[in-house]
Structure formats: structure tokens, C-alpha cells
Design a protein around this motif. Structure first.
Motif, short mmCIF file in Angstrom:
data_model
loop_
_atom_site.label_atom_id
_atom_site.label_comp_id
_atom_site.label_asym_id
_atom_site.label_seq_id
_atom_site.Cartn_x
_atom_site.Cartn_y
_atom_site.Cartn_z
N LEU A 14 0.81 -1.22 0.00
CA LEU A 14 0.00 0.00 0.00
C LEU A 14 0.84 1.27 0.00
O LEU A 14 0.28 2.37 -0.12
N THR B 221 0.16 5.95 -0.61
CA THR B 221 0.33 6.94 0.47
C THR B 221 1.65 7.67 0.25
O THR B 221 2.67 7.32 0.84
N ALA C 295 -2.93 -6.92 0.67
CA ALA C 295 -3.24 -5.49 0.64
C ALA C 295 -4.48 -5.19 1.47
O ALA C 295 -4.53 -4.19 2.20
N CYS D 70 -4.56 -2.87 4.71
CA CYS D 70 -5.47 -1.73 4.72
C CYS D 70 -6.33 -1.73 5.98
O CYS D 70 -6.45 -0.70 6.66
N THR D 71 -6.92 -2.85 6.31
CA THR D 71 -7.79 -2.90 7.50
C THR D 71 -6.99 -2.84 8.79
O THR D 71 -7.48 -2.34 9.80
N ARG E 53 -7.93 7.68 4.32
CA ARG E 53 -7.45 7.16 3.03
C ARG E 53 -7.61 5.64 2.96
O ARG E 53 -7.99 5.09 1.92
N MET E 54 -7.33 4.96 4.06
CA MET E 54 -7.49 3.50 4.08
C MET E 54 -8.96 3.09 3.98
O MET E 54 -9.29 2.10 3.33
N LEU F 61 -9.76 3.19 0.39
CA LEU F 61 -9.17 2.08 -0.36
C LEU F 61 -9.85 0.74 -0.06
O LEU F 61 -9.86 -0.16 -0.90
N ALA F 62 -10.43 0.62 1.14
CA ALA F 62 -10.92 -0.68 1.60
C ALA F 62 -12.06 -1.22 0.73
O ALA F 62 -12.10 -2.42 0.43
N LEU G 278 -10.81 -2.52 -2.66
CA LEU G 278 -9.98 -3.70 -2.39
C LEU G 278 -10.84 -4.91 -2.03
O LEU G 278 -10.51 -6.05 -2.40
#
Length: 335
Positions: free
Chosen positions: A33, A37, A172, A176-177, A190-191, A194-195, A198
Motif C-alpha cells: 500500500l 500513500t 493489501a 489496509c484494514t 485514506r485507508m 481504499l478498503a 480492495l
């Protein structure tokens, strides 16, 4: 009736590999990831979330490999012979990832980008190689006279490459989580963004592999889709759907802990599906754990030591995560 030492050792190795996938999965996922970022401060926080625990996570990989060598030497010899190249590439990736961890925080600002690239490349290479090895393992390994009978590149197939990409998506998602759980503010937001994509990417890979595998392997299709097995194994895909729906809702609600827990559940369900497809073969498609086992005396001797070591590993793993629990901020440094 005597104790089935082969079964006990199979459970220990399965548990060790699962612990490795979960624990090293999210810190490899953080490296994957990194390109999403670009801010240096955010990258510092990302690395600090796993800095106290990342090297201890790989203990489980060592346990799984050592256990395989001690309890199932035939499997150790055949599987490593078949998968030497992807496993060596995995180790190279892990080395780059580990060196980047140590050097990035000590490098000057104008040189830090070099170690960022090493961290990203090492994480991607290690993850992709693990996925390729897994895909080749599922495809089966040629064994003649208790020895590997294939070529050096039998592992290189469309299915194994696809599994490599799928594992990148899975790690990933874990990373992310994990960051959703361990960080706050702009990075956490931001995560969260993305989650959701994904999740759909991971679900697509899971669905494709779940369809591809039984289509390519008649024995696996028979295992899953004949009665009464179908009724016994049906909870696995149902739980995958339920967990995915829960994950999407948890991300939409900006939850902190539930996305990571549900991702862990998805990884465990995928691992369970793999076990259902291959059990009891430790060298697919036809060499069982009992065929590949070392003598009972050897298994018993090593098991005594393992039963002392395993609780120690569990205790210090739990304690390290407990000590470093809670959110990580930019003010938390790497030591």
C-alpha cells in the motif's frame, strides 16, 4: 488405539502457516500500500504500526518449515525441490523488506526514497512468490518413486501467476484494514477509501480461484460437489458472502476494528477451503500425510520439544501485541 502423530503434526504445521499468513500478511500488505500513500509522514506511521512486531511474525514461517522437515521429510524434499525458485524469490523479497525496515529510518531524507522502493518491491516480490508457490502447490506436484519428477519451471503456470496476484490483493486488504484499526485522521480516512474497492478486487480473485480450481481438478470438484459433502462444506461459501457483506458495511460505517476482524475471517475461510480441497494430501494430488511421515519415534521426539516451544511463542506473540496495542501516531518513533 494409538496416538496419530502425523495428524498432530499436520495440525501444528497448518496452524503455524495460518499464523504466518495472518501476521506477516498485514505487514507485507503495508508495503504493497506504500504507493497509495505518498506523504512521508504517513509512511512513517504505517511502518511504525508494525515495527515492534514484524520480525517476530516470521517465527511462524520458521516453525512451519522446521516442522515440515522433522515430521514429513518426504514432503519437505519434494515440495522444496518443486518450488525452489519461487521460494528463493520469496526469501529475497523478505530480505529487501527487512533491510528497508532498518535502513529507512536511519537514512537521510534525500535517500529515504531508495528504501521506500526496496520496501515496496520486497513486499510485492515476497507476496507474489508466496501466491505463485501456493498456486503451483494446488495444481499438484509430480512424484515418482518418492522423489520430485517434474522440471524446474513446472510451477510457472497461468493458475499459479493468478494466485500470486490474488495473494497481493489479500495481503493489501489485510494491511489496509490493519491501518484502519491502528491509525487515525487523514491516513485512516485514506485507508477507508481504499478498503471498499480492495474488498471487491479480493472477492473477484476468491471467486475466480474457487471456480478455476474444481474445473481444473476433477478430484477437488468431486470433493466439493458430491453428496453429502456438499451439505457439509456449504457453510464455507455462505460465510464468505456473509463476511463480505459485513466487511462492506463496516467500512461504510467507518468502523475501526470490525474491518480487520472480518478480513481475518475471510482469510481463514479461504484457508479452510484450501484444506477441504487438498486434505489429507500433503503433496497434491496423491501423497497423504501418513505416506510422507517420518518414523513415529522421530515425530514423538521432536513433538516433545515443540510442545514446550509453541506455548512460549504464543505467549510472547500475545504479549508483544498487547504491549503495543492502541493507535499509532506520528509522534511514536521506531527504536
Amino acid at each position: 488405539m494409538g496416538i496419530d502423530l502425523s495428524l498432530i503434526w499436520a495440525i501444528i504445521i497448518i496452524f503455524g502457516v495460518m499464523m504466518y499468513v495472518v501476521m506477516d500478511g498485514f505487514d507485507l500488505g503495508i508495503g504493497i500500500l506504500f504507493p497509495f500513500t505518498p506523504k512521508n509522514q504517513d509512511r512513517d506511521v504505517m511502518m511504525n504500526t508494525v515495527a515492534p512486531v514484524w520480525d517476530g511474525n516470521e517465527t511462524w514461517l520458521v516453525l512451519g518449515g522446521a516442522g515440515l522437515f522433522a515430521a514429513f521429510p518426504l514432503a519437505y524434499a519434494v515440495v522444496l525441490s518443486a518450488l525452489y525458485i519461487p521460494l528463493i524469490l520469496m526469501l529475497i523479497g523478505l530480505i529487501f523488506r527487512g533491510v528497508a525496515f532498518e535502513f529507512r529510518f536511519k537514512a537521510k531524507m534525500d535517500k529515504q526514497h531508495i528504501w521506500d522502493k526496496a520496501f515496496i518491491g520486497g513486499s510485492l516480490l515476497a507476496t507474489f512468490s508466496q501466491g505463485v508457490a501456493l498456486g503451483a502447490y494446488i495444481d499438484g506436484i509430480k512424484v515418482v518413486g518418492r522423489a520430485y519428477a517434474g522440471g524446474p519451471f513446472d510451477w510457472l503456470t497461468p493458475f499459479s501467476l493468478f494466485c500470486g496476484l490474488g495473494l497481493i490483493a489479500a495481503y493489501a486488504m489485510l494491511g489496509c484494514t490493519w491501518l484502519i484499526m491502528k491509525t487515525g485522521g487523514e491516513l485512516q480516512e485514506r485507508m477507508h477509501q481504499l478498503a471498499k474497492p480492495l474488498t471487491f478486487v479480493l472477492l473477484a480473485f476468491v471467486g475466480a480461484v474457487s471456480i478455476w480450481t474444481p474445473l481444473a481438478h476433477g478430484a477437488i470438484a468431486t470433493r466439493w460437489f458430491t453428496l453429502p459433502n456438499l451439505f457439509w462444506f456449504l457453510p464455507v461459501p455462505i460465510l464468505v458472502v456473509v463476511a463480505t457483506i459485513g466487511l462492506i458495511k463496516a467500512v461504510a460505517q467507518k468502523a475501526h476494528y470490525m474491518p480487520f476482524l472480518l478480513t481475518l475471517l475471510l482469510i481463514f475461510l479461504g484457508y479452510s477451503g484450501l484444506g477441504i480441497s487438498l486434505w489429507p494430501n500433503i503433496i497434491p494430488p496423491a501423497v497423504s500425510i501418513w505416506d510422507a511421515a517420518s518414523p513415529p519415534q522421530s515425530q514423538a521426539f521432536v513433538l516433545v520439544g515443540t510442545l514446550f516451544i509453541l506455548p512460549c511463542i504464543l505467549v510472547y506473540t500475545f504479549w508483544s501485541y498487547y504491549v503495543f496495542r492502541g493507535k499509532v501516531t506520528i509522534d511514536d518513533g521506531y527504536h
